[in-house]
Design a protein around this motif. Structure first.
Motif, PDB file in Angstrom:
ATOM      1  N   TRP A   1       0.802  -1.222   0.000  1.00 20.75           N
ATOM      2  CA  TRP A   1       0.000   0.000   0.000  1.00 20.75           C
ATOM      3  C   TRP A   1       0.833   1.270   0.000  1.00 20.75           C
ATOM      4  O   TRP A   1       0.289   2.364  -0.195  1.00 20.75           O
ATOM      5  CB  TRP A   1      -0.919   0.007   1.222  1.00 20.75           C
ATOM      6  CG  TRP A   1      -1.884  -1.133   1.245  1.00 20.75           C
ATOM      7  CD1 TRP A   1      -1.817  -2.246   1.986  1.00 20.75           C
ATOM      8  CD2 TRP A   1      -3.061  -1.245   0.457  1.00 20.75           C
ATOM      9  NE1 TRP A   1      -2.870  -3.082   1.732  1.00 20.75           N
ATOM     10  CE2 TRP A   1      -3.665  -2.482   0.782  1.00 20.75           C
ATOM     11  CE3 TRP A   1      -3.675  -0.440  -0.506  1.00 20.75           C
ATOM     12  CZ2 TRP A   1      -4.842  -2.920   0.196  1.00 20.75           C
ATOM     13  CZ3 TRP A   1      -4.853  -0.871  -1.091  1.00 20.75           C
ATOM     14  CH2 TRP A   1      -5.431  -2.111  -0.750  1.00 20.75           C
TER      15      TRP A   1
ATOM     16  N   GLU B   1       5.357   1.155   9.510  1.00 20.86           N
ATOM     17  CA  GLU B   1       4.438   2.181   8.993  1.00 20.86           C
ATOM     18  C   GLU B   1       4.811   2.519   7.548  1.00 20.86           C
ATOM     19  O   GLU B   1       5.934   2.286   7.105  1.00 20.86           O
ATOM     20  CB  GLU B   1       4.468   3.429   9.881  1.00 20.86           C
ATOM     21  CG  GLU B   1       5.854   3.915  10.209  1.00 20.86           C
ATOM     22  CD  GLU B   1       5.861   4.931  11.333  1.00 20.86           C
ATOM     23  OE1 GLU B   1       4.782   5.429  11.699  1.00 20.86           O
ATOM     24  OE2 GLU B   1       6.951   5.238  11.846  1.00 20.86           O
TER      25      GLU B   1
ATOM     26  N   ASP C   1       3.597   5.246   3.922  1.00 17.22           N
ATOM     27  CA  ASP C   1       3.018   6.538   3.503  1.00 17.22           C
ATOM     28  C   ASP C   1       1.848   6.334   2.544  1.00 17.22           C
ATOM     29  O   ASP C   1       1.572   7.185   1.701  1.00 17.22           O
ATOM     30  CB  ASP C   1       4.089   7.417   2.861  1.00 17.22           C
ATOM     31  CG  ASP C   1       4.682   6.791   1.604  1.00 17.22           C
ATOM     32  OD1 ASP C   1       4.411   5.583   1.351  1.00 17.22           O
ATOM     33  OD2 ASP C   1       5.422   7.470   0.881  1.00 17.22           O
TER      34      ASP C   1
ATOM     35  N   GLY D   1      -3.624   4.658   4.088  1.00 19.10           N
ATOM     36  CA  GLY D   1      -4.081   4.401   5.448  1.00 19.10           C
ATOM     37  C   GLY D   1      -5.438   3.711   5.476  1.00 19.10           C
ATOM     38  O   GLY D   1      -5.996   3.330   4.438  1.00 19.10           O
TER      39      GLY D   1
ATOM     40  N   ARG E   1     -10.303  -0.314  11.314  1.00 16.02           N
ATOM     41  CA  ARG E   1      -9.060  -0.853  11.859  1.00 16.02           C
ATOM     42  C   ARG E   1      -9.316  -2.010  12.828  1.00 16.02           C
ATOM     43  O   ARG E   1      -8.516  -2.951  12.912  1.00 16.02           O
ATOM     44  CB  ARG E   1      -8.285   0.243  12.584  1.00 16.02           C
ATOM     45  CG  ARG E   1      -7.732   1.303  11.652  1.00 16.02           C
ATOM     46  CD  ARG E   1      -7.145   2.449  12.434  1.00 16.02           C
ATOM     47  NE  ARG E   1      -6.822   3.581  11.570  1.00 16.02           N
ATOM     48  CZ  ARG E   1      -6.600   4.812  12.012  1.00 16.02           C
ATOM     49  NH1 ARG E   1      -6.653   5.066  13.320  1.00 16.02           N
ATOM     50  NH2 ARG E   1      -6.311   5.773  11.171  1.00 16.02           N
TER      51      ARG E   1
ATOM     52  N   GLU F   1      -2.633   5.273  12.627  1.00 14.56           N
ATOM     53  CA  GLU F   1      -2.174   6.133  11.537  1.00 14.56           C
ATOM     54  C   GLU F   1      -0.770   6.625  11.849  1.00 14.56           C
ATOM     55  O   GLU F   1      -0.472   7.010  12.984  1.00 14.56           O
ATOM     56  CB  GLU F   1      -3.114   7.327  11.372  1.00 14.56           C
ATOM     57  CG  GLU F   1      -2.713   8.243  10.237  1.00 14.56           C
ATOM     58  CD  GLU F   1      -3.670   9.413  10.090  1.00 14.56           C
ATOM     59  OE1 GLU F   1      -3.381  10.332   9.302  1.00 14.56           O
ATOM     60  OE2 GLU F   1      -4.696   9.426  10.801  1.00 14.56           O
ATOM     61  N   SER F   2       0.109   6.571  10.876  1.00 11.91           N
ATOM     62  CA  SER F   2       1.477   7.007  11.067  1.00 11.91           C
ATOM     63  C   SER F   2       1.514   8.521  11.221  1.00 11.91           C
ATOM     64  O   SER F   2       1.041   9.259  10.345  1.00 11.91           O
ATOM     65  CB  SER F   2       2.343   6.577   9.876  1.00 11.91           C
ATOM     66  OG  SER F   2       3.635   7.121   9.974  1.00 11.91           O
TER      67      SER F   2
ATOM     68  N   GLY G   1       0.519   7.359   6.631  1.00 10.48           N
ATOM     69  CA  GLY G   1      -0.184   6.180   6.160  1.00 10.48           C
ATOM     70  C   GLY G   1      -0.598   5.249   7.296  1.00 10.48           C
ATOM     71  O   GLY G   1      -0.905   5.672   8.414  1.00 10.48           O
ATOM     72  N   PHE G   2      -0.564   3.969   7.004  1.00 11.93           N
ATOM     73  CA  PHE G   2      -1.000   2.943   7.959  1.00 11.93           C
ATOM     74  C   PHE G   2       0.154   2.598   8.906  1.00 11.93           C
ATOM     75  O   PHE G   2       1.321   2.551   8.501  1.00 11.93           O
ATOM     76  CB  PHE G   2      -1.455   1.705   7.180  1.00 11.93           C
ATOM     77  CG  PHE G   2      -2.083   0.641   8.036  1.00 11.93           C
ATOM     78  CD1 PHE G   2      -3.192   0.901   8.816  1.00 11.93           C
ATOM     79  CD2 PHE G   2      -1.540  -0.637   8.062  1.00 11.93           C
ATOM     80  CE1 PHE G   2      -3.761  -0.083   9.596  1.00 11.93           C
ATOM     81  CE2 PHE G   2      -2.108  -1.633   8.841  1.00 11.93           C
ATOM     82  CZ  PHE G   2      -3.225  -1.355   9.612  1.00 11.93           C
ATOM     83  N   ARG G   3      -0.184   2.322  10.172  1.00 10.98           N
ATOM     84  CA  ARG G   3       0.828   1.956  11.158  1.00 10.98           C
ATOM     85  C   ARG G   3       0.382   0.697  11.892  1.00 10.98           C
ATOM     86  O   ARG G   3      -0.756   0.586  12.328  1.00 10.98           O
ATOM     87  CB  ARG G   3       1.011   3.080  12.179  1.00 10.98           C
ATOM     88  CG  ARG G   3       2.146   2.812  13.177  1.00 10.98           C
ATOM     89  CD  ARG G   3       2.133   3.768  14.347  1.00 10.98           C
ATOM     90  NE  ARG G   3       1.092   3.419  15.308  1.00 10.98           N
ATOM     91  CZ  ARG G   3       0.133   4.232  15.706  1.00 10.98           C
ATOM     92  NH1 ARG G   3       0.071   5.466  15.210  1.00 10.98           N
ATOM     93  NH2 ARG G   3      -0.777   3.845  16.586  1.00 10.98           N
TER      94      ARG G   3
END
Length: 444
Positions: free
Chosen positions: A356, A377, A379, A382, A388, A428-429, A434-436
């Motif tokens: 992603w 994490e 970028d 997300g 989540r 969220e980073s 992005g995703f964490r």
């Protein structure tokens, strides 16, 4: 629970103390009996001498002793040596008694009695009394000796015995403690081997142990073999089952692909979904079967080599995206786990992040408050907060379009984390946007 070594030390120490006390009492009593027997024999000898020294006992003459036939000690006042002779109303006493008299019991002729009584100056006397008939005259003859010096000697002997015995007792207790420590040394060695087994340095315990420990060590080794055998059989059984299902699934897929063109599209789509779900379920269970899980016999693995190998793989897989993968994992961090499990866990998380990410992926690992935290994490776009909480469920994906897969990566990662008693959180980073994913393991 109480230590076995402490329990044995306490019991043996009490036993030694009891023997020491009983022996001391017995020795004191025996010494007193021997000394009193010796004094009694001497008193009997003195009584015989006094009886011989008595003159003119017949008729109504006064009782007298022949000069020079009696020891001078009886002439010294309160010397501790006394005699007293009674005949009717007449009493003959040693000068050592001064103005005091012995209390004598009534005896029959020929009867002897040895008794204790308090004499002059509170002296403890041993008195020998016997009734005689000499030249038709009835005589009650008593000879006494002070036991105070003997009693003082006994007490002095008891003190000396107590000090020497205490030193010997302390020495015996020290020797006993050392002997027990040496006797329990094989137990300590086995405990150290168990620790090495827990750290993954040994596969089984050494059986060169004393007879008492040998059955226990054998049972532990057999248990390890049974557990390893069960794990291997479980993995093999699932692998065989998956292999057996592949052929029917392939045939079903072929039948579905060769359906007539005029077949119902909805039926075709529904059948295809069922086949995909079966494949996904089989793939997940196969991966779960490969997980060893938390084990005390697992080795401690350094995390840096694991991430170095995984980042090299994902860079090749996603070479077209030219990702910048930052790996901040200290070389000193390690986790007691199966290497295949860690590859499965972090491989899925890195693959998901790279899948992603737009251009950057970051991995950080720290040890804090006795726990190990790993954060991955990216970028990418997300995931919405409401989605989540369901990402670890099988088949749930952050986006149903644009990326291939069955939504198993995070679910399998969650399975691994659960096996090792850890936790996994999504968010969220803050830096990349992005995703964490944050995984936390208890170091213990």
């Amino acid at each position: 629970m109480q230590s076995i070594q402490q329990h044995i030390n306490l019991r043996l120490g009490l036993a030694l103390l009891l023997v020491y006390i009983l022996f001391g009492l017995g020795a004191s009593y025996s010494f007193r009996l021997l000394t009193e027997h010796y004094i009694g024999t001497r008193l009997e000898h003195d009584a015989q001498g006094l009886l011989v020294a008595l003159t003119h006992p017949a008729g109504d003459g006064d009782l007298r002793l022949r000069p020079g036939r009696v020891s001078p000690i009886y002439d010294r006042v309160f010397s501790g040596h006394y005699y007293q002779v009674e005949s009717g109303q007449e009493v003959l006493r040693s000068r050592s008694l001064w103005d005091q008299a012995l209390r004598l019991p009534a005896l029959a002729v020929g009867e002897t009695r040895v008794l204790r009584q308090t004499g002059p100056e509170e002296q403890l006397l041993l008195v020998r009394v016997r009734r005689y008939i000499k030249q038709d005259r009835d005589l009650l003859l008593a000879v006494a000796e002070d036991l105070t010096p003997i009693r003082d000697n006994v007490r002095r002997l008891q003190v000396i015995y107590g000090l020497l015995g205490l030193a010997v007792l302390i020495g015996l207790l020290g020797y006993q403690r050392r002997a027990l420590r040496q006797g329990f040394a094989p137990v300590a060695h086995t405990c150290r081997e168990l620790e090495r087994l827990q750290q993954g340095e040994l596969a089984r315990l050494g059986e060169a142990v004393p007879r008492e420990l040998h059955p226990l060590v054998q049972q532990i080794n057999r248990l390890l073999e049974v557990l390893q055998g069960r794990l291997a059989r479980s993995r093999n059984a699932l692998g065989n089952l998956a292999h057996a299902l592949k052929t029917p699934l392939t045939r079903l897929q072929q039948e579905l692909d060769h359906l007539p063109q005029d077949a119902d599209p909805q039926t075709r789509e529904r059948l295809q979904q069922q086949l995909d779900q079966i494949r996904a379920l089989m793939e997940r269970e196969l991966r779960r079967a490969r997980l060893a899980g938390r084990s005390d016999s697992a080795a401690r693995l350094a995390l840096r080599p694991v991430f170095d190998g995984l980042t090299g793989v994902v860079r090749q897989v996603y070479a077209d995206k030219a990702l910048r993968i930052e790996c901040d994992v200290p070389a000193t961090l390690a986790l007691q786990a199966d290497e295949q499990d860690l590859m499965e866990l972090f491989g899925n998380l890195l693959d998901n992040a790279c899948k992603w990410a737009r251009g950057r992926v970051r991995v950080r690992a720290v040890q804090q408050d006795g726990r190990l935290r790993i954060r991955i994490e990216d970028d990418g776009p997300g995931v919405e907060p409401e989605r989540r909480a369901h990402l670890h469920e099988r088949g749930v994906r952050a986006d149903e379009q644009g990326v291939a897969g069955h939504g198993l990566g995070l679910a399998i990662a969650a399975d691994v984390v659960e096996l090792y008693g850890g936790s996994m959180r999504f968010g969220e980073s803050a830096e990349l946007g992005g995703f964490r994913v944050e995984v936390e393991f208890p170091q213990a």
